[in-house]
Design an enzyme around this catalytic site. Structure first.
Site, PDB file in Angstrom:
ATOM      1  CG  HIS A  22      -5.612  -2.273   8.981  1.00 26.28           C
ATOM      2  ND1 HIS A  22      -5.641  -0.921   9.225  1.00 26.28           N
ATOM      3  CD2 HIS A  22      -4.327  -2.656   9.217  1.00 26.28           C
ATOM      4  CE1 HIS A  22      -4.436  -0.518   9.566  1.00 26.28           C
ATOM      5  NE2 HIS A  22      -3.622  -1.544   9.584  1.00 26.28           N
ATOM      6  CG  ASP A  74      -0.253  -0.458   2.502  1.00 21.44           C
ATOM      7  OD1 ASP A  74       0.987  -0.359   2.578  1.00 21.44           O
ATOM      8  OD2 ASP A  74      -0.946  -0.928   3.420  1.00 21.44           O
TER       9      ASP A  74
HETATM   10  P1  PGA Z   1       2.422  -1.921  12.770  1.00 25.84           P
HETATM   11  O1  PGA Z   1       1.254  -1.775  11.710  1.00 25.84           O
HETATM   12  O2  PGA Z   1       3.353  -2.961  12.256  1.00 25.84           O
HETATM   13  O3  PGA Z   1       3.063  -0.538  12.788  1.00 25.84           O
HETATM   14  O4  PGA Z   1       1.796  -2.295  14.054  1.00 25.84           O
HETATM   15  C1  PGA Z   1       0.658  -2.928  11.211  1.00 25.84           C
HETATM   16  C2  PGA Z   1      -0.513  -2.549  10.337  1.00 25.84           C
HETATM   17  O5  PGA Z   1      -1.125  -1.498  10.541  1.00 25.84           O
HETATM   18  O6  PGA Z   1      -0.826  -3.338   9.436  1.00 25.84           O
END
Ligand code: PGA
Length: 245
Positions: free
Chosen positions: A137, A67
């Site tokens: 998500h 993304d």
């Molecule tokens: P993080 O984010 O690794 O910073 O916890 C994961 C995500 O939002 O998919």
């Protein structure tokens, strides 16, 4: 789904890095699906170390990222193109022309269509690395997304903006939209490797590991439908959700 419970987050990242190394060593031309966020950083540091010591080469590897924020240029310090360059690509022997992070500029719908093409170009990723949001998500597929969603423009959930505000000066600076691979493209990868750590992932990981429910309200649960998905958590998170190991 294979679940690996390690003694620590560091061990989880080492395990994931070894899985990536295995794929890159066995299939030097393989495409990797990559992720941003805080979780994969130690994985990328390990891959850099192996590359610098000559144990691993990315000379022929291709990558596609999950993304990108809408509105951020690739040289913006919080853009995911910048993140990937700084935390991985600038330190390994990969040809940057073989790396793809969706553009955050221009027409977002066109950017999503381009990303969708890149997921499949020359074959789907041999391995797709994943983090998980506190709300479940995957990529930026927020609650309510569908199993058949292609790459698209997603309105970020308030909880996502709040979680990612730590990387920006203020929450108001966090873009409100992103271009993301859809669940269809993510699940098309030959293998999925999801790493999770921390108490804030408890509800999302519990939904993934502690029952058989598949629901758009927790997009991570779609991973239950994949034939080669590995979820790596540490004992701390396993204990929090009551997962027996
Ligand atoms: P993080 O984010 O690794 O910073 O916890 C994961 C995500 O939002 O998919």
């Amino acid at each position: 789904m294979t679940v690996i419970v390690t003694n620590s987050y560091d061990d989880s990242c080492l395990h994931a890095a070894r899985m990536i190394r295995e794929v890159v060593s066995a299939q030097p031309h393989a495409k990797l699906g990559l992720a941003t966020g805080g979780t994969p950083l130690p994985i990328y540091r390990q891959l850099i170390a192996w590359c610098k010591s000559g144990e691993l080469s990315f000379a022929n590897t291709r990558t596609v990222n999950l993304d990108e924020y809408v509105g951020l240029q690739g040289n913006h310090p919080q853009s995911y193109r910048y993140f990937m360059d700084e935390n991985l690509f600038n330190h390994i022997n990969i040809d940057k022309a073989n790396t793809y992070v969706a553009t955050g500029l221009g027409n977002p719908e066109e950017s999503a269509a381009q990303l969708e093409a890149k997921v499949y170009e020359g074959g789907v990723p041999a391995l797709q690395l994943l983090g998980i949001g506190a709300n479940g998500h995957i990529g930026f597929n927020e609650a309510g997304t569908t199993l058949t969603a292609k790459s698209h423009v997603e309105e970020l959930a308030a909880s996502t903006i709040e979680a990612n505000a730590r990387f920006f000066d203020t929450a108001a600076d966090v873009p409100t939209k992103a271009v993301t691979m859809g669940m269809k493209g993510i699940l098309a990868a030959e293998s999925l490797v999801l790493v999770a750590t921390g108490a804030n992932k408890k509800a999302a990981i519990s939904g993934l590991l502690m029952n058989d429910v598949v629901t758009p309200e927790n997009p991570a649960t779609f991973l239950k439908l994949h034939k080669n998905a590995t979820v790596i958590i540490d004992t701390h998170l396993a204990d929090l959700i009551g997962y027996q190991y």
